[in-house]
Design a protein around this motif. Structure first.
Motif, PDB file in Angstrom:
ATOM      1  N   ARG A 244      24.203  11.592  41.653  1.00  0.00           N
ATOM      2  CA  ARG A 244      24.884  11.642  40.359  1.00  0.00           C
ATOM      3  C   ARG A 244      25.505  13.021  40.161  1.00  0.00           C
ATOM      4  O   ARG A 244      26.574  13.159  39.581  1.00  0.00           O
ATOM      5  CB  ARG A 244      23.903  11.301  39.247  1.00  0.00           C
ATOM      6  N   GLN A 247      28.710  13.113  42.030  1.00  0.00           N
ATOM      7  CA  GLN A 247      29.712  12.312  41.301  1.00  0.00           C
ATOM      8  C   GLN A 247      30.289  13.104  40.134  1.00  0.00           C
ATOM      9  O   GLN A 247      31.492  13.094  39.896  1.00  0.00           O
ATOM     10  CB  GLN A 247      29.075  11.041  40.749  1.00  0.00           C
ATOM     11  N   LEU A 248      29.387  13.796  39.424  1.00  0.00           N
ATOM     12  CA  LEU A 248      29.846  14.577  38.271  1.00  0.00           C
ATOM     13  C   LEU A 248      30.799  15.677  38.734  1.00  0.00           C
ATOM     14  O   LEU A 248      31.866  15.883  38.133  1.00  0.00           O
ATOM     15  CB  LEU A 248      28.637  15.178  37.537  1.00  0.00           C
ATOM     16  N   ARG A 251      34.164  14.214  39.499  1.00  0.00           N
ATOM     17  CA  ARG A 251      34.890  13.789  38.291  1.00  0.00           C
ATOM     18  C   ARG A 251      35.454  14.993  37.543  1.00  0.00           C
ATOM     19  O   ARG A 251      36.574  14.960  37.046  1.00  0.00           O
ATOM     20  CB  ARG A 251      33.946  13.047  37.342  1.00  0.00           C
ATOM     21  N   LEU A 252      34.636  16.065  37.465  1.00  0.00           N
ATOM     22  CA  LEU A 252      35.099  17.254  36.736  1.00  0.00           C
ATOM     23  C   LEU A 252      36.248  17.916  37.491  1.00  0.00           C
ATOM     24  O   LEU A 252      37.235  18.357  36.883  1.00  0.00           O
ATOM     25  CB  LEU A 252      33.943  18.240  36.549  1.00  0.00           C
TER      26      LEU A 252
ATOM     27  N   GLU B 209      19.400   5.486  32.369  1.00  0.00           N
ATOM     28  CA  GLU B 209      20.593   4.654  32.313  1.00  0.00           C
ATOM     29  C   GLU B 209      20.330   3.237  31.831  1.00  0.00           C
ATOM     30  O   GLU B 209      21.260   2.548  31.417  1.00  0.00           O
ATOM     31  CB  GLU B 209      21.257   4.623  33.702  1.00  0.00           C
ATOM     32  N   LEU B 269      26.302   9.684  33.240  1.00  0.00           N
ATOM     33  CA  LEU B 269      27.383  10.489  33.813  1.00  0.00           C
ATOM     34  C   LEU B 269      28.556  10.585  32.854  1.00  0.00           C
ATOM     35  O   LEU B 269      29.123  11.659  32.659  1.00  0.00           O
ATOM     36  CB  LEU B 269      27.863   9.839  35.111  1.00  0.00           C
ATOM     37  N   ILE B 272      27.786  13.126  30.038  1.00  0.00           N
ATOM     38  CA  ILE B 272      27.786  14.551  30.388  1.00  0.00           C
ATOM     39  C   ILE B 272      29.188  14.995  30.783  1.00  0.00           C
ATOM     40  O   ILE B 272      29.606  16.119  30.490  1.00  0.00           O
ATOM     41  CB  ILE B 272      26.742  14.896  31.474  1.00  0.00           C
ATOM     42  N   GLU B 273      29.942  14.107  31.426  1.00  0.00           N
ATOM     43  CA  GLU B 273      31.306  14.459  31.809  1.00  0.00           C
ATOM     44  C   GLU B 273      32.114  14.806  30.561  1.00  0.00           C
ATOM     45  O   GLU B 273      32.774  15.855  30.497  1.00  0.00           O
ATOM     46  CB  GLU B 273      31.960  13.298  32.560  1.00  0.00           C
TER      47      GLU B 273
END
Lengths: 277, 285
Positions: A244, A247-248, A251-252, B209, B269, B272-273
């Motif tokens: 995860r 993934q973060l 994405r950022l 989740e 996710l 937090i994104e």
């Protein structure tokens, strides 16, 4: 000196005569002191690879040598096995004695070593895994994580040059898992023994020098953990996943936050973000 | 309330020198459609608790009720209640025993007097609920399947009973990551069809989740019962029972200490994104 797979493959035959190719011809070298993680989904050939490396299985084609000894030769295989220790998923399949230090002494005793040498090896191995204070305990009354560390000590007492760990944390609870992973990290730092760590937990593979990805009995990729384990296309192709945290980071980065690529653990990503501010 | 535990206690070998208290004074309720995660260290009493909830183990003190009725005072109705509160044990694949997947999953309906015409349809629905295609799996021997497939067949054997509450004791342990994520999705889908879920898990990412309520157990007692966002703020409590924060919460905790994030504790996710993009002056979608 090294473990070498030279186009080694392994095929087994089912009761109905069907031949199953567990590992395609594979080239692989493990150097002394190295730390290698092998990742792959269920059925990717990870355990077969492990058993080939210590001679529990002989290759169907090609060869496996341990410091020059061929595992296909029965006499040489026995010698090779002393050099390659193996730790399995379930410590209970490896523990035999009712006192911790007797269990750890079992291997050295079978090597016919003098008592003083056995004593020294047992004490040293138990200290490495942090279980010295438990040397007079009955392993069956210890936690699964502690039992796994005793199994590791039992292998260390054989002074192997290589240690193959086949999913050593998969039967443990989070506390036991952390405990065993810390022992693995100590062994890695120490470098006196090469560690081949087979796992399907990506975070556990993040600290190896080198990662090998298996898929359906073939090496799909090999390289530095950062490059391999955060590569979503590759990992998904292997039937695995990226963390995860990775993934973060992806994405950022896609949204213009300048996070470096190749981050795997939550701690790495958190540090990277903190350093941006 | 579907299930209600009132001051439940459980002592192993009572009246003997080796008596050991596994649970003390546990009270909780499970409402229709809830998704509860039961977390706690090894030996905290989780497995005993779920067996009591499912009416398989009689507590040594306290009451267990289903829809308001004490299940141990109406023993004639126990089988029916055990169907309505289905428990999937740890490593349930060890309990597969029939020659084919279909026979294994259809075991309950065939023995519970479901009409023969209805059985195949129920079996198909249960297998599909766990992600197995009925035509391709029905004739296979469970023992030729992979560990993950066997696990699903075993879960289907409980799902086929249409329980109101489905209790899963570490059902994703030992599966590889893809299998774990897929099964977690199937369990969420069952929950969306109004099956209450009680999930015993060590996987805090999964808990963050999936669950809408977290019950923390330590040394046989409940130490926390509330929403996951509150649960994962209890860092001292979690550390005390040796549980790690989910990855997302771990990243958030570090950024909060640095003063980069404030407000809610993100759990997913997507959350937090969006929080980080806002903090870094980017516009979240």
């Amino acid at each position: 000196m090294s473990i070498e797979l030279n186009d080694a493959s392994f095929t087994y035959t089912l009761a109905n005569g069907e031949a199953i190719k567990a590992l395609a011809p594979t080239m692989l070298t493990v150097e002394p002191g190295e730390s290698v993680a092998v990742v792959g989904s269920n059925g990717s050939g990870k355990s077969t690879l492990a058993k080939l490396m210590n001679g529990l299985l002989a290759p169907t084609t090609g060869s496996v040598t341990v410091d020059g000894l061929s595992t296909a030769n029965a006499g040489e295989m026995l010698l090779a096995r002393r050099t390659v220790g193996m730790v399995f998923q379930n410590p209970d399949n490896q523990l035999i004695a009712t006192i911790v230090e007797d269990d750890v002494a079992f291997g050295p005793e079978n090597l016919g070593l003098p008592q003083a040498e056995i004593r020294a090896r047992v004490d040293e191995s138990l200290k490495v895994v942090g279980m010295y204070e438990y040397r007079r305990h009955d392993p069956h009354y210890l936690s699964a994580g502690q039992r796994q560390k005793i199994a590791i000590a039992g292998i260390l007492a054989m002074r192997p040059r290589y240690m193959i760990m086949d999913e050593p944390t998969s039967m443990l609870d989070p506390a036991g898992r952390r405990d065993v992973l810390a022992t693995l990290a100590d062994l890695r730092r120490d470098r006196s023994v090469a560690v081949v760590h087979i796992t399907h937990v990506i975070e556990e593979a993040a600290h190896a020098d080198r990662v090998i990805v298996l898929k359906r009995g073939r090496i799909l990729a090999a390289g530095k953990p950062g490059a391999i384990l955060s590569d979503e296309i590759l990992m998904v192709e292997a039937g695995l996943y990226i963390t995860r945290a990775s993934q973060l980071a992806h994405r950022l980065a896609a949204k213009g936050v300048p996070v470096a690529s190749g981050l795997i653990t939550a701690e790495e990503v958190a540090e990277a973000l903190c350093s941006l501010s | 309330m579907l299930v209600e535990l009132g001051a439940v206690g459980y002592t192993y070998l009572p009246r003997s020198e080796a008596a050991a208290q596994a649970l003390a004074d546990v009270s909780l309720t499970v409402g229709s459609g809830e998704f509860i995660a039961l977390i706690g260290p090894t030996g905290s009493g989780k497995s005993t608790l779920v067996q009591i909830m499912a009416g398989l183990v009689k507590p040594t003190s306290g009451r267990v009720k289903f829809e308001g009725n004490d299940i141990w005072l109406e023993k004639a109705r126990l089988p029916e209640r055990r169907r309505l509160v289905g428990l999937v044990f740890q490593e349930p694949e060890k309990q597969l025993f029939e020659m084919t997947v279909e026979d294994d999953v259809a075991f309950w309906p065939r023995n519970a007097g479901v009409s023969a015409e209805a059985v195949p349809e129920m079996t198909r629905a249960a297998l599909e609920a766990v992600g197995l295609d009925y035509p391709s799996y029905r004739e296979r021997s469970p023992f030729t399947l992979s560990g993950g497939e066997m696990r699903r067949v075993a879960i289907a054997g409980i799902v086929v009973m249409n329980p109101r509450v489905l209790i899963l004791d570490e059902s994703t342990v030992g599966l590889d990551a893809r299998g774990r994520m897929d099964l977690a999705g199937r369990i969420r889908a069952l929950n969306q069809k109004d099956t209450a879920i009680v999930m015993v898990s060590h996987d805090m990412d999964e808990v963050a989740e999936s669950a809408d309520r977290v019950i923390m157990l330590a040394q046989g007692g409940i130490v926390f019962d509330g929403p996951p966002r509150e649960a994962f703020k209890q860092t001292d409590l979690l550390a005390g029972i040796d549980l790690e924060l989910p990855q997302v919460a771990r990243i958030a905790a570090r950024l909060r200490r640095q003063g980069l994030l404030g407000g809610r504790l993100p759990l997913t996710l997507a959350e937090i994104e969006s929080d980080i993009l806002t903090a870094f002056g980017k516009v979240p979608e």
